[in-house]
Design a protein around this motif. Sequence first.
Motif, PDB file in Angstrom:
ATOM      1  N   VAL A  36      19.084  30.900  67.613  1.00 14.98           N
ATOM      2  CA  VAL A  36      19.274  29.627  66.872  1.00 14.98           C
ATOM      3  C   VAL A  36      20.564  29.437  66.728  1.00 14.98           C
ATOM      4  N   ILE A  37      21.638  30.258  66.598  1.00  7.50           N
ATOM      5  CA  ILE A  37      23.033  29.986  66.528  1.00  7.50           C
ATOM      6  C   ILE A  37      23.489  29.179  68.014  1.00  7.50           C
ATOM      7  N   VAL A  38      23.123  29.932  68.984  1.00  4.52           N
ATOM      8  CA  VAL A  38      23.724  29.461  70.161  1.00  4.52           C
ATOM      9  C   VAL A  38      22.845  28.005  70.712  1.00  4.52           C
ATOM     10  N   ALA A  39      21.759  28.028  70.091  1.00  5.38           N
ATOM     11  CA  ALA A  39      21.139  26.633  70.151  1.00  5.38           C
ATOM     12  C   ALA A  39      21.485  25.595  69.658  1.00  5.38           C
ATOM     13  N   GLY A  40      21.860  25.823  68.391  1.00  4.66           N
ATOM     14  CA  GLY A  40      22.718  24.849  67.411  1.00  4.66           C
ATOM     15  C   GLY A  40      24.147  24.550  68.056  1.00  4.66           C
ATOM     16  N   TYR A  41      24.782  25.472  68.448  1.00  2.00           N
ATOM     17  CA  TYR A  41      25.824  24.912  69.327  1.00  2.00           C
ATOM     18  C   TYR A  41      26.062  23.939  70.289  1.00  2.00           C
ATOM     19  N   PHE A  42      24.927  24.241  71.085  1.00  2.24           N
ATOM     20  CA  PHE A  42      24.680  23.111  72.215  1.00  2.24           C
ATOM     21  C   PHE A  42      24.058  21.717  71.720  1.00  2.24           C
ATOM     22  N   VAL A  43      23.255  21.782  70.714  1.00  5.44           N
ATOM     23  CA  VAL A  43      22.925  20.608  70.043  1.00  5.44           C
ATOM     24  C   VAL A  43      23.892  19.792  69.412  1.00  5.44           C
ATOM     25  N   ALA A  44      24.921  20.486  68.767  1.00  5.60           N
ATOM     26  CA  ALA A  44      26.054  20.040  67.979  1.00  5.60           C
ATOM     27  C   ALA A  44      26.896  19.206  68.902  1.00  5.60           C
ATOM     28  N   ARG A  45      27.194  20.158  70.346  1.00  2.00           N
ATOM     29  CA  ARG A  45      28.000  19.355  71.206  1.00  2.00           C
ATOM     30  C   ARG A  45      27.119  18.281  71.922  1.00  2.00           C
ATOM     31  N   LEU A  94      17.402  39.658  64.405  1.00  4.93           N
ATOM     32  CA  LEU A  94      18.598  39.433  65.039  1.00  4.93           C
ATOM     33  C   LEU A  94      18.642  38.657  66.158  1.00  4.93           C
ATOM     34  N   ILE A  95      18.065  38.769  67.306  1.00  6.81           N
ATOM     35  CA  ILE A  95      17.694  38.090  68.477  1.00  6.81           C
ATOM     36  C   ILE A  95      17.253  36.634  68.104  1.00  6.81           C
TER      37      ILE A  95
END
Length: 59
Positions: free
Chosen positions: A46-55, A40-41
């Motif tokens: 990965v979701i948080v990192a993906g958000y910043f990569v998408a930005r 889960l961690i």
Amino acid sequence: MTDPLVPPGETPPVEGSTTEAHEERADGGMWEHPGIWVWLIVAGSVIVAGYFVARVFFL
């Protein structure tokens, strides 16, 4: 009087002992399977990192 010899590998008798050698371990509950928490961690990271990569790429 001397105590009788105890054969190797056997526990000598103890006076007044009414408990077992080891108590049973309690059920660990949600901590019994830490791999689930690690997954889960990692998934959240990965979701948080993906958000910043998408930005970076889409802004």
